[in-house]
Scaffold this active site. Sequence first.
Site, PDB file in Angstrom:
ATOM      1  N   ASP A  51      -9.429  28.069 133.827  1.00  0.00           N
ATOM      2  CA  ASP A  51      -8.082  28.957 132.876  1.00  0.00           C
ATOM      3  C   ASP A  51      -7.906  30.228 133.296  1.00  0.00           C
ATOM      4  O   ASP A  51      -8.471  31.128 134.014  1.00  0.00           O
ATOM      5  CB  ASP A  51      -8.461  28.885 131.893  1.00  0.00           C
ATOM      6  CG  ASP A  51      -8.136  29.566 130.459  1.00  0.00           C
ATOM      7  OD1 ASP A  51      -7.319  28.731 129.978  1.00  0.00           O
ATOM      8  OD2 ASP A  51      -8.146  30.374 130.206  1.00  0.00           O
ATOM      9  N   LEU A  52      -7.282  30.169 132.738  1.00  0.00           N
ATOM     10  CA  LEU A  52      -5.557  31.874 133.923  1.00  0.00           C
ATOM     11  C   LEU A  52      -6.350  33.113 132.882  1.00  0.00           C
ATOM     12  O   LEU A  52      -6.108  32.730 131.400  1.00  0.00           O
ATOM     13  CB  LEU A  52      -4.329  31.614 133.542  1.00  0.00           C
ATOM     14  CG  LEU A  52      -3.461  31.044 134.215  1.00  0.00           C
ATOM     15  CD1 LEU A  52      -2.080  30.362 134.809  1.00  0.00           C
ATOM     16  CD2 LEU A  52      -4.127  30.683 136.160  1.00  0.00           C
TER      17      LEU A  52
ATOM     18  N   ASP B  88      -2.045  27.397 130.257  1.00  0.00           N
ATOM     19  CA  ASP B  88      -2.473  27.355 131.276  1.00  0.00           C
ATOM     20  C   ASP B  88      -4.156  26.750 131.882  1.00  0.00           C
ATOM     21  O   ASP B  88      -4.457  28.036 132.563  1.00  0.00           O
ATOM     22  CB  ASP B  88      -2.618  29.502 130.873  1.00  0.00           C
ATOM     23  CG  ASP B  88      -3.572  30.027 129.600  1.00  0.00           C
ATOM     24  OD1 ASP B  88      -4.385  28.597 129.556  1.00  0.00           O
ATOM     25  OD2 ASP B  88      -3.556  30.731 129.812  1.00  0.00           O
TER      26      ASP B  88
END
Length: 650
Positions: free
Chosen positions: A340-341, A383
Amino acid sequence: MFGAVALQMQTAFGGTSVEHLCTNWLYDGVGAGAAATCLLRDRDSGDRLAWRLIGAGILCWTVGDGYYTFALQDLSSPPFPSFADLGYLAFYLPTFIGFGLLVRSRVVEFTRSVWLDGLIAAFTVCALATSLVWGVVWRSSEGGLGAVATNLAYPSGDALLLALLFGAVALSGWRLTRGWSLLGAGLALFAVADSVYLVEVAHGAYRYGTWLDLGWPGGFVLIAAASCISVKQTRPRQLEGRALIAIPVVMASVCLTIEVWDHFQRINTVALVAASLGLVAVLGRLALTFTEHLVLLEATREESLVDALTGLGNRRALFRELDTFLSQPNGGEALLLLFDLDGFKGYNDTFGHGAGDSLLHRLGGRLRDSLGGRGQAFRLGGDEFCVLVESSVGGLEWVRAAAHASLRESGEAFRVTCSSGHAELPREADNSRDALQIADRRMYTAKGLIGTDNGSRDVLLQALVERDGYLGDHTNGVTHYSAALAQELGLVGSQAKLVRAAAELHDVGKLALPETVLAKPGQLDEGEWELVRRHTLIGERIIAAAAGLEDVARTVRSTHERWDGGGYPDGIAAEEIPLAARLISICDAYDAITSNRAYRQARTAEEAIDELRASAGTQFDPKLVEIFIESVLPRMNRQAAGSLPALTAS
């Protein structure tokens, strides 16, 4: 002029002098006027030549008919062929060329399927026309080679004209505008009238002065009208569904009928050849259609498994790969890593969604390249990325290091990194859903979102508990049910996080409501209901004041909207309501029904289920209600009984 000719011909008004005027002068005057309209019409350069050629064809026919009227009509035995026939036949060639130029300039795109449709229509109509007319004229032809050739030239020209006309309509995807309709109707009327005339002459049944004699000038009037209308370029319409196969089947039936009829009554060779070529074209079209559908099926299958933005596999592709791997006995070991960004939302807000999409595209390509062909990369949405590598836990560090190095980018005003979690397969999970849940939970642990202080969120939750013990218990129940339903729907990463946070804070707006309203044992009056209906807006404002909880605030605002649009505060309906809000509203209602309230005792689970089903499609999303009842509640009951590991929602 045409109206006067038609009226006089059918009513014989005015006597011999008017008949002479209409027959000898006005009749050909219609053709001359139509020719002048086409020749002199001010068109753009792309149309001018085409219309001049068509006008020249009409003029040639008119001159030929005038020559016949004034030079040959009164002779007891007029010569055949004559200069009149030269004028009549001179109509076809320039008209063919002009019509072809119009088609070429107006139809934007000619694909293989469009060409085949045109050939099918042309061959079929040509076969039908020649089978009905050509043989009759052939059998009645007398005289030398010139006379026979001239006789056969007329039905041949008419058949080709009809073939070109129907072929052009097919090339346009069977789409007719007003201009094309007038032009097509004019040419078709001319060709049909000429063909009927030839058959009647062959049978000795022709008599001047019938509706048939209006066919030629009537066709010219329609063609002239078409020349006055600006015809826009068109792109061939793609036939779909039954129409895609219906037209070739109808055309093939006509061609096959001609072929079969030839066994009972001999048909001329030209018609047989055209029918055979039509059948060949139909077979080619069916083969092309089959090929195109195979390509389309493959493209659809590819699109259903590929993320359009990054070119990586999507969620569906990941689940397919996981199911395939986990279904193999002795399939070895694999690692599933979920990423997960961090910082991407700020990047998106600062630079815009276009820049955000470009960043995701770059990072996805780097992630794929970092694996060096030893694993597969996927984008789950938003993302969130995922990697599946066939390796033991010993390979975890290199995979994680390579992925972390690829999923980062920084600049003067931003820094994007990632957090990750993993699952060992099949040791820790034997199905794709549990595998993602384990990786998801570890990823949030890495982010510091599980078992640690969440700052603003925890403060709000504690304030809610201190205000009302019931609200604290109710919040825990709603959060637990919501996390389970999110898991059942396959939500992971930021989506699962959003559901959990919004479920925990969905009642925070009630902090602003008076105690007399919250604890009132009886029914609320209208003023009190108005206060209650404001609590989602109050909750939104409270939550939005905390940095990073904007999406949670928007979700909480919609938790009391209804599927039928009758909820509050915005009255939105169906899928306009955020998924997380629709999900939470179901869990909120179930927990409220099965809990003791100030104004009533708790009801049974069966009664709560009946209530949810009764409100499905009006208050709640009907699909989510069924998933909650049929999947989530049984699973949670089994967990409570100890048959499954306890749910640990992220």
